[in-house]
Design an enzyme around this catalytic site. Structure first.
Site, mmCIF file in Angstrom:
data_model
loop_
_atom_site.group_PDB
_atom_site.id
_atom_site.type_symbol
_atom_site.label_atom_id
_atom_site.label_comp_id
_atom_site.label_asym_id
_atom_site.label_seq_id
_atom_site.Cartn_x
_atom_site.Cartn_y
_atom_site.Cartn_z
ATOM 1 N N SER A 105 -6.422 -7.544 -1.122
ATOM 2 C CA SER A 105 -5.875 -6.318 -1.694
ATOM 3 C C SER A 105 -5.797 -5.315 -0.557
ATOM 4 O O SER A 105 -6.641 -5.315 0.338
ATOM 5 C CB SER A 105 -6.799 -5.749 -2.782
ATOM 6 O OG SER A 105 -6.957 -6.669 -3.821
ATOM 7 N N CYS A 106 -4.790 -4.467 -0.600
ATOM 8 C CA CYS A 106 -4.650 -3.412 0.407
ATOM 9 C C CYS A 106 -4.289 -2.138 -0.338
ATOM 10 O O CYS A 106 -3.280 -2.106 -1.051
ATOM 11 C CB CYS A 106 -3.568 -3.778 1.420
ATOM 12 S SG CYS A 106 -3.360 -2.552 2.736
#
Length: 127
Positions: A105-106
């Site tokens: 996830s970013c």
């Protein structure tokens, strides 16, 4: 049911309210790290590229305390202060995961706890 957590590493600053690395059964959790050099305490000089490189080197160092490497990482979470820098960060990030990219996830954040940091990365690995 009692859970048994192994505290593998603590932050160098004992006033911080968390463990750096903990293990539970076959999982190892590495708390978020930024691009500060562990010996000098200085943030990596330059842009997101140098900070990402040092951040991942710091993650590798913490994983090694559990006898692991980046090959064991199953999930990474990247916190970045500006999504405009994500392409440059990605170029460095993928170069460290040659044996396959973990889930990730970013998210963009307004700020990180370290005011000089542009990126912070935490990981979950398997033993």
């Amino acid at each position: 049911m009692t859970r048994k957590i192994d505290i593998i590493a603590v932050p160098p600053n004992k006033n911080l309210p968390f463990s750096s690395v903990v293990g539970f059964e076959n999982l190892v959790f590495v708390s978020g790290l930024v691009g500060r050099h562990p010996e000098t305490g200085k943030i990596a000089v330059g842009d997101i590229v140098e900070q990402t490189r040092q951040t991942i080197a710091n993650v590798e160092q913490q994983l090694s305390k559990a006898g692991l490497s980046l090959k064991n990482v199953m999930k990474a979470t990247v916190f970045i202060t500006d999504m405009g820098m994500v392409q440059k960060m990605n170029q460095v990030y993928v170069s460290f995961f040659e044996s396959g990219l973990p889930a990730r996830s970013c998210v963009q954040v307004v700020a990180l706890p370290d005011p000089e940091a542009l990126v912070e990365i935490e990981v979950i690995a398997h033993r």
